[in-house]
Design a protein around this motif. Sequence first.
Motif, PDB file in Angstrom:
ATOM      1  N   GLU A   1      -2.352 -13.764   1.385  1.00 14.98           N
ATOM      2  CA  GLU A   1      -2.165 -15.116   1.915  1.00 14.98           C
ATOM      3  C   GLU A   1      -2.597 -15.234   3.371  1.00 14.98           C
ATOM      4  O   GLU A   1      -3.099 -16.275   3.789  1.00 14.98           O
ATOM      5  CB  GLU A   1      -0.692 -15.532   1.792  1.00 14.98           C
ATOM      6  N   VAL A   2      -2.387 -14.179   4.154  1.00 20.06           N
ATOM      7  CA  VAL A   2      -2.709 -14.238   5.583  1.00 20.06           C
ATOM      8  C   VAL A   2      -4.052 -13.593   5.891  1.00 20.06           C
ATOM      9  O   VAL A   2      -4.416 -13.449   7.062  1.00 20.06           O
ATOM     10  CB  VAL A   2      -1.593 -13.571   6.415  1.00 20.06           C
ATOM     11  N   GLY A   3      -4.791 -13.175   4.847  1.00 21.41           N
ATOM     12  CA  GLY A   3      -6.132 -12.647   5.069  1.00 21.41           C
ATOM     13  C   GLY A   3      -6.191 -11.154   5.295  1.00 21.41           C
ATOM     14  O   GLY A   3      -7.086 -10.673   6.003  1.00 21.41           O
ATOM     15  N   LEU A   4      -5.278 -10.387   4.691  1.00 22.42           N
ATOM     16  CA  LEU A   4      -5.254  -8.939   4.859  1.00 22.42           C
ATOM     17  C   LEU A   4      -5.424  -8.252   3.510  1.00 22.42           C
ATOM     18  O   LEU A   4      -5.069  -8.806   2.466  1.00 22.42           O
ATOM     19  CB  LEU A   4      -3.937  -8.493   5.509  1.00 22.42           C
ATOM     20  N   ASN A   5      -5.960  -7.041   3.545  1.00 21.52           N
ATOM     21  CA  ASN A   5      -6.164  -6.248   2.335  1.00 21.52           C
ATOM     22  C   ASN A   5      -5.090  -5.177   2.209  1.00 21.52           C
ATOM     23  O   ASN A   5      -4.460  -4.784   3.202  1.00 21.52           O
ATOM     24  CB  ASN A   5      -7.544  -5.578   2.361  1.00 21.52           C
ATOM     25  N   VAL A   6      -4.894  -4.709   0.998  1.00 27.32           N
ATOM     26  CA  VAL A   6      -3.981  -3.598   0.744  1.00 27.32           C
ATOM     27  C   VAL A   6      -4.776  -2.312   0.847  1.00 27.32           C
ATOM     28  O   VAL A   6      -5.785  -2.131   0.155  1.00 27.32           O
ATOM     29  CB  VAL A   6      -3.328  -3.726  -0.644  1.00 27.32           C
ATOM     30  N   GLY A   7      -4.330  -1.422   1.732  1.00 29.89           N
ATOM     31  CA  GLY A   7      -5.008  -0.146   1.909  1.00 29.89           C
ATOM     32  C   GLY A   7      -4.515   0.882   0.907  1.00 29.89           C
ATOM     33  O   GLY A   7      -4.356   0.605  -0.279  1.00 29.89           O
ATOM     34  N   ARG A   8      -4.224   2.058   1.402  1.00 31.75           N
ATOM     35  CA  ARG A   8      -3.779   3.135   0.527  1.00 31.75           C
ATOM     36  C   ARG A   8      -2.332   2.907   0.106  1.00 31.75           C
ATOM     37  O   ARG A   8      -1.490   2.525   0.919  1.00 31.75           O
ATOM     38  CB  ARG A   8      -3.902   4.477   1.247  1.00 31.75           C
ATOM     39  N   VAL A   9      -2.048   3.141  -1.166  1.00 28.31           N
ATOM     40  CA  VAL A   9      -0.702   2.965  -1.713  1.00 28.31           C
ATOM     41  C   VAL A   9      -0.178   4.328  -2.144  1.00 28.31           C
ATOM     42  O   VAL A   9      -0.799   5.015  -2.958  1.00 28.31           O
ATOM     43  CB  VAL A   9      -0.700   1.989  -2.908  1.00 28.31           C
ATOM     44  N   ARG A  10       0.967   4.717  -1.602  1.00 25.68           N
ATOM     45  CA  ARG A  10       1.613   5.977  -1.970  1.00 25.68           C
ATOM     46  C   ARG A  10       2.992   5.669  -2.539  1.00 25.68           C
ATOM     47  O   ARG A  10       3.570   4.624  -2.246  1.00 25.68           O
ATOM     48  CB  ARG A  10       1.749   6.896  -0.751  1.00 25.68           C
ATOM     49  N   HIS A  11       3.528   6.590  -3.320  1.00 25.44           N
ATOM     50  CA  HIS A  11       4.873   6.401  -3.861  1.00 25.44           C
ATOM     51  C   HIS A  11       5.586   7.736  -3.959  1.00 25.44           C
ATOM     52  O   HIS A  11       4.964   8.808  -3.941  1.00 25.44           O
ATOM     53  CB  HIS A  11       4.829   5.715  -5.229  1.00 25.44           C
ATOM     54  N   ASP A  12       6.909   7.674  -4.047  1.00 32.38           N
ATOM     55  CA  ASP A  12       7.725   8.882  -4.139  1.00 32.38           C
ATOM     56  C   ASP A  12       7.392   9.655  -5.407  1.00 32.38           C
ATOM     57  O   ASP A  12       6.949   9.087  -6.417  1.00 32.38           O
ATOM     58  CB  ASP A  12       9.215   8.526  -4.136  1.00 32.38           C
ATOM     59  N   SER A  13       7.628  10.948  -5.354  1.00 31.57           N
ATOM     60  CA  SER A  13       7.417  11.775  -6.543  1.00 31.57           C
ATOM     61  C   SER A  13       8.423  11.376  -7.620  1.00 31.57           C
ATOM     62  O   SER A  13       9.567  11.022  -7.334  1.00 31.57           O
ATOM     63  CB  SER A  13       7.595  13.256  -6.190  1.00 31.57           C
ATOM     64  N   GLY A  14       7.998  11.436  -8.853  1.00 30.15           N
ATOM     65  CA  GLY A  14       8.864  11.058  -9.965  1.00 30.15           C
ATOM     66  C   GLY A  14       8.655   9.640 -10.440  1.00 30.15           C
ATOM     67  O   GLY A  14       9.193   9.254 -11.480  1.00 30.15           O
ATOM     68  N   ILE A  15       7.885   8.846  -9.703  1.00 37.88           N
ATOM     69  CA  ILE A  15       7.596   7.473 -10.119  1.00 37.88           C
ATOM     70  C   ILE A  15       6.313   7.482 -10.939  1.00 37.88           C
ATOM     71  O   ILE A  15       5.247   7.854 -10.446  1.00 37.88           O
ATOM     72  CB  ILE A  15       7.441   6.542  -8.899  1.00 37.88           C
TER      73      ILE A  15
ATOM     74  N   ILE B   1      -3.650  -2.666   5.088  1.00 39.04           N
ATOM     75  CA  ILE B   1      -2.242  -2.346   5.327  1.00 39.04           C
ATOM     76  C   ILE B   1      -1.829  -1.295   4.300  1.00 39.04           C
ATOM     77  O   ILE B   1      -1.892  -1.537   3.092  1.00 39.04           O
ATOM     78  CB  ILE B   1      -1.342  -3.591   5.202  1.00 39.04           C
ATOM     79  N   SER B   2      -1.419  -0.125   4.768  1.00 39.12           N
ATOM     80  CA  SER B   2      -0.982   0.950   3.878  1.00 39.12           C
ATOM     81  C   SER B   2       0.474   0.742   3.487  1.00 39.12           C
ATOM     82  O   SER B   2       1.293   0.309   4.303  1.00 39.12           O
ATOM     83  CB  SER B   2      -1.154   2.313   4.558  1.00 39.12           C
ATOM     84  N   LEU B   3       0.790   1.071   2.240  1.00 36.97           N
ATOM     85  CA  LEU B   3       2.129   0.832   1.701  1.00 36.97           C
ATOM     86  C   LEU B   3       2.686   2.102   1.077  1.00 36.97           C
ATOM     87  O   LEU B   3       1.940   2.907   0.516  1.00 36.97           O
ATOM     88  CB  LEU B   3       2.098  -0.283   0.648  1.00 36.97           C
ATOM     89  N   TRP B   4       4.022   2.262   1.175  1.00 34.00           N
ATOM     90  CA  TRP B   4       4.743   3.352   0.532  1.00 34.00           C
ATOM     91  C   TRP B   4       5.811   2.752  -0.376  1.00 34.00           C
ATOM     92  O   TRP B   4       6.543   1.841   0.038  1.00 34.00           O
ATOM     93  CB  TRP B   4       5.404   4.257   1.568  1.00 34.00           C
ATOM     94  N   LEU B   5       5.922   3.264  -1.609  1.00 38.06           N
ATOM     95  CA  LEU B   5       6.832   2.706  -2.610  1.00 38.06           C
ATOM     96  C   LEU B   5       7.932   3.703  -2.956  1.00 38.06           C
ATOM     97  O   LEU B   5       7.724   4.922  -2.910  1.00 38.06           O
ATOM     98  CB  LEU B   5       6.070   2.337  -3.885  1.00 38.06           C
ATOM     99  N   THR B   6       9.094   3.165  -3.331  1.00 40.24           N
ATOM    100  CA  THR B   6      10.224   3.996  -3.735  1.00 40.24           C
ATOM    101  C   THR B   6      11.134   3.201  -4.659  1.00 40.24           C
ATOM    102  O   THR B   6      11.059   1.968  -4.719  1.00 40.24           O
ATOM    103  CB  THR B   6      11.028   4.472  -2.509  1.00 40.24           C
ATOM    104  N   LEU B   7      12.013   3.931  -5.355  1.00 43.60           N
ATOM    105  CA  LEU B   7      13.070   3.317  -6.162  1.00 43.60           C
ATOM    106  C   LEU B   7      14.430   3.456  -5.498  1.00 43.60           C
ATOM    107  O   LEU B   7      15.435   2.972  -6.031  1.00 43.60           O
ATOM    108  CB  LEU B   7      13.112   3.960  -7.555  1.00 43.60           C
ATOM    109  N   ASP B   8      14.467   4.111  -4.336  1.00 45.98           N
ATOM    110  CA  ASP B   8      15.710   4.367  -3.609  1.00 45.98           C
ATOM    111  C   ASP B   8      16.075   3.132  -2.780  1.00 45.98           C
ATOM    112  O   ASP B   8      15.422   2.824  -1.780  1.00 45.98           O
ATOM    113  CB  ASP B   8      15.536   5.590  -2.706  1.00 45.98           C
TER     114      ASP B   8
END
Length: 323
Positions: free
Chosen positions: A236-250, A277-284
């Motif tokens: 929406e604001v004109g930015l891209n999603v960079g590298r996406v990482r997530h916790d182990s087990g997901i 914009i780099s993102l990190w994902l978790t279920l915690d």
Amino acid sequence: MVTMQRPNTPPVRRPAPRQRPKRRQPSFPRRIYDTIRGNVLLRNIVMALCLGIILYFIINLCLSIYTRHGQKFIVPTLIGHTVAEADAMAAKGELRLEVIDSLYMPKQKPGTILDQSPKPGMGVKSGRRVFLTVNASRPRTDIIPYVTGYSLRQAKNMLETKGFEIEKLVYRSDMATNNVLDQQYEGRSVTQGARTEAELGSGITLVVGVNHSSPLPRIPKVIGLTLREAKSRLWEVGLNVGRVRHDSGIDDADLDDARVYRQEPNQQSRTDYGGNISLWLTLDTQKIARSSKESDAAARRYAVDEEETESESAPEEETADER
């Protein structure tokens, strides 16, 4: 003349008058009963109330028997199984399965269950419907909407409504900022009236204009959002999603439930249009809450530093104008 003397007889005592026994007052319940019995209106009201109470208990009893009140079955885990296997598992709890949607996940076997509602482990009554989302045997396709000439926000909404997403934002100098100049699929431009078809979920590259005199966009906060929500917010604001990482087990099945707990650069800072914009994902959830507080604190510090920088540069600009 001879006088006769009366013998000395004791005086006759007349019995005392008998006192009538006092009439006993009726008891309070008896008085209420007599009052109701003697009043037709009150008698009808009481009879209606008694009938209503009896009907209430009868209806409650019938509903408990019909709905099997208190009888609960635990919803089994159906995700990852085929519909035939799920039918056998659901038969133990007399559950009814209903497929309401299908998605195409290339890493999953066709026909396997991807999602279910209610979730596994919930207690439900027998006969409850369990809604399923299964993996389609092949991806569905649709016509890519023509979004050239629209604003970036409008183009994003049109693509998402049809089931597509933005693959990348490419900025080019133009007189207007965030106006879509071109759209591309698999390296080729999508023209109006071409009716180009693509698999649902495919990414469309948008070529967007930028006026270099426009202020740089602020990075929004996406911590706490799912990956899909974070992508939409950044586009929406004109930015891209960079590298996406997530916790182990997901794995891929959990990826839709995982949420962002870290982003770089941080929120409220500025970057160029089309920046990654780099993102990190978790279920915690605790990790998300902790990172959210830290990100908010960093954003406040950045805002204070930015205000101080602007206040210091303002007198210098005024002096330069006077010269």
